[in-house]
Design a protein around this motif. Structure first.
Motif, PDB file in Angstrom:
ATOM      1  N   UNK A 177       0.848  -1.198   0.000  1.00 47.12           N
ATOM      2  CA  UNK A 177       0.000   0.000   0.000  1.00 47.12           C
ATOM      3  C   UNK A 177       0.883   1.247   0.000  1.00 47.12           C
ATOM      4  N   UNK A 178       0.554   2.238  -0.819  1.00 49.05           N
ATOM      5  CA  UNK A 178       1.360   3.458  -0.862  1.00 49.05           C
ATOM      6  C   UNK A 178       1.356   4.122   0.500  1.00 49.05           C
ATOM      7  N   UNK A 179       2.478   4.798   0.828  1.00 42.83           N
ATOM      8  CA  UNK A 179       2.540   5.442   2.122  1.00 42.83           C
ATOM      9  C   UNK A 179       3.217   6.795   2.032  1.00 42.83           C
ATOM     10  N   UNK A 180       2.972   7.583   3.068  1.00 44.83           N
ATOM     11  CA  UNK A 180       3.624   8.882   3.204  1.00 44.83           C
ATOM     12  C   UNK A 180       4.957   8.656   3.915  1.00 44.83           C
ATOM     13  N   UNK A 181       6.026   9.174   3.364  1.00 49.19           N
ATOM     14  CA  UNK A 181       7.336   8.988   3.994  1.00 49.19           C
ATOM     15  C   UNK A 181       7.873  10.332   4.469  1.00 49.19           C
ATOM     16  N   UNK A 182       8.492  10.293   5.653  1.00 51.51           N
ATOM     17  CA  UNK A 182       9.043  11.499   6.246  1.00 51.51           C
ATOM     18  C   UNK A 182      10.504  11.308   6.598  1.00 51.51           C
ATOM     19  N   UNK A 183      11.289  12.339   6.364  1.00 51.98           N
ATOM     20  CA  UNK A 183      12.697  12.331   6.769  1.00 51.98           C
ATOM     21  C   UNK A 183      13.065  13.682   7.385  1.00 51.98           C
ATOM     22  N   UNK A 184      14.010  13.694   8.346  1.00 54.29           N
ATOM     23  CA  UNK A 184      14.548  12.531   9.035  1.00 54.29           C
ATOM     24  C   UNK A 184      13.543  12.009  10.061  1.00 54.29           C
ATOM     25  N   UNK A 185      13.833  10.886  10.669  1.00 51.33           N
ATOM     26  CA  UNK A 185      12.932  10.381  11.699  1.00 51.33           C
ATOM     27  C   UNK A 185      13.142  11.133  13.008  1.00 51.33           C
ATOM     28  N   UNK A 186      14.350  11.629  13.212  1.00 55.31           N
ATOM     29  CA  UNK A 186      14.657  12.405  14.419  1.00 55.31           C
ATOM     30  C   UNK A 186      15.624  13.524  14.039  1.00 55.31           C
ATOM     31  N   UNK A 187      15.291  14.730  14.479  1.00 52.24           N
ATOM     32  CA  UNK A 187      16.120  15.896  14.204  1.00 52.24           C
ATOM     33  C   UNK A 187      16.387  16.628  15.514  1.00 52.24           C
ATOM     34  N   UNK A 188      17.645  16.834  15.800  1.00 50.55           N
ATOM     35  CA  UNK A 188      18.014  17.607  16.990  1.00 50.55           C
ATOM     36  C   UNK A 188      18.624  18.915  16.511  1.00 50.55           C
ATOM     37  N   UNK A 189      18.171  20.008  17.080  1.00 49.90           N
ATOM     38  CA  UNK A 189      18.680  21.304  16.668  1.00 49.90           C
ATOM     39  C   UNK A 189      18.797  22.225  17.868  1.00 49.90           C
ATOM     40  N   UNK A 190      19.595  23.259  17.695  1.00 43.61           N
ATOM     41  CA  UNK A 190      19.733  24.230  18.784  1.00 43.61           C
ATOM     42  C   UNK A 190      18.717  25.345  18.602  1.00 43.61           C
ATOM     43  N   UNK A 191      18.282  25.882  19.709  1.00 44.08           N
ATOM     44  CA  UNK A 191      17.332  26.993  19.705  1.00 44.08           C
ATOM     45  C   UNK A 191      17.843  28.101  18.780  1.00 44.08           C
ATOM     46  N   UNK A 192      16.943  28.639  17.957  1.00 45.51           N
ATOM     47  CA  UNK A 192      17.311  29.717  17.048  1.00 45.51           C
ATOM     48  C   UNK A 192      17.726  29.251  15.673  1.00 45.51           C
ATOM     49  N   UNK A 193      17.976  27.937  15.536  1.00 42.18           N
ATOM     50  CA  UNK A 193      18.368  27.426  14.232  1.00 42.18           C
ATOM     51  C   UNK A 193      17.151  27.166  13.357  1.00 42.18           C
ATOM     52  N   UNK A 194      17.395  27.123  12.064  1.00 39.64           N
ATOM     53  CA  UNK A 194      16.342  26.788  11.107  1.00 39.64           C
ATOM     54  C   UNK A 194      16.338  25.279  10.876  1.00 39.64           C
ATOM     55  N   UNK A 195      15.142  24.704  10.765  1.00 36.19           N
ATOM     56  CA  UNK A 195      15.037  23.287  10.407  1.00 36.19           C
ATOM     57  C   UNK A 195      14.062  23.122   9.252  1.00 36.19           C
ATOM     58  N   UNK A 196      14.317  22.141   8.443  1.00 35.82           N
ATOM     59  CA  UNK A 196      13.403  21.769   7.363  1.00 35.82           C
ATOM     60  C   UNK A 196      13.045  20.305   7.534  1.00 35.82           C
ATOM     61  N   UNK A 197      11.761  20.051   7.654  1.00 33.48           N
ATOM     62  CA  UNK A 197      11.261  18.684   7.758  1.00 33.48           C
ATOM     63  C   UNK A 197      10.689  18.310   6.396  1.00 33.48           C
ATOM     64  N   UNK A 198      11.014  17.104   5.967  1.00 31.82           N
ATOM     65  CA  UNK A 198      10.668  16.708   4.600  1.00 31.82           C
ATOM     66  C   UNK A 198       9.665  15.568   4.580  1.00 31.82           C
TER      67      UNK A 198
END
Lengths: 116, 113
Positions: free
Chosen positions: A1-22
């Motif tokens: 069955x087709x599924x939605x995939x997300x990366x990364x599974x875990x992201x650690x970042x410091x306060x004030x940084x930019x993150x992109x979830x895919x």
């Protein structure tokens, strides 16, 4: 069955940084969503996206957040300057057409974002 | 946002018996309701839905009942199986709100062999 995939599974970042979830939604789906779940709390709606524009957004989705579909397959959530309270599980979802009881949302497995 | 409530945080049932998960809502404008199941480290998985104009929808072992006058819906699982052990979320939505689902807090179902 087709599924939605997300990366990364875990992201650690410091306060004030930019993150992109895919996310890669299901290929024939036209509507895309981001939800989040802070530990111990409800799953909350952030934003919906259709035809390259935001359809609906919650009060959580302020100017620090943005979404984009940069190509034919990816859907991204960007947080410009992360805060500690942005730590949560972020779920991407898609639906074949506008969400209703015949077109339910299909969720990915989430990205756990930890802001330190 | 307390529009959708699941008042039981957990439920334990014996294998083969019926599991009944309950959900209450306050917004009479909701057009449809859904149940999702969630295993640890996975996203919510769609189970079954019901339109507000219906009072029952059945799919295999899963049946959802809607009582609009009481603003209450329930999910029945018969017979319950150990693989059904998961967190179950009730969700509701209004048409033309861009797919905004309002979720309940979830009920953790444990089906014991």
């Amino acid at each position: 069955e087709p599924e939605v995939t997300q990366t990364p599974s875990h992201q650690v970042t410091q306060m004030g940084q930019e993150v992109i979830l895919r996310c890669v939604p299901i290929s024939n789906h036209l509507y895309f969503y981001w939800y989040r779940q802070i530990l111990g709390q409800k799953v909350e709606f952030l934003v919906s996206f259709y035809n390259n524009e935001i359809s609906e957004k919650s009060e959580i989705f302020d100017d620090q957040f943005s979404v984009e579909r940069p190509d034919g397959s990816n859907f991204t959530l960007k947080i410009r300057s992360t805060k500690l309270e942005d730590s949560a599980m972020y779920f991407c979802a898609s639906s074949e057409w506008g969400a209703n009881y015949n077109s339910p949302l299909h969720f990915g497995n989430g990205t756990r974002l930890t802001v330190t | 946002d307390q529009q959708v409530k699941q008042n039981s945080p957990s439920l334990s049932v014996q294998e083969g018996r019926i599991s009944i998960l309950n959900c209450d809502y306050t917004n009479s404008m909701f057009d449809y309701f859904l149940w999702y199941k969630k295993y640890p480290a996975e996203g919510p998985t769609f189970l079954i839905s019901i339109s507000s104009i219906k009072d029952k929808n059945e799919d295999g072992r899963f049946t959802v009942f809607l009582n609009k006058s009481a603003k209450h819906l329930s999910l029945h699982i018969v017979p319950s199986q150990p693989g059904d052990s998961a967190v179950y979320f009730c969700a509701a939505s209004v048409d033309n709100q861009g797919g905004k689902l309002i979720f309940g807090q979830g009920t953790e179902l444990s089906v014991k062999p």
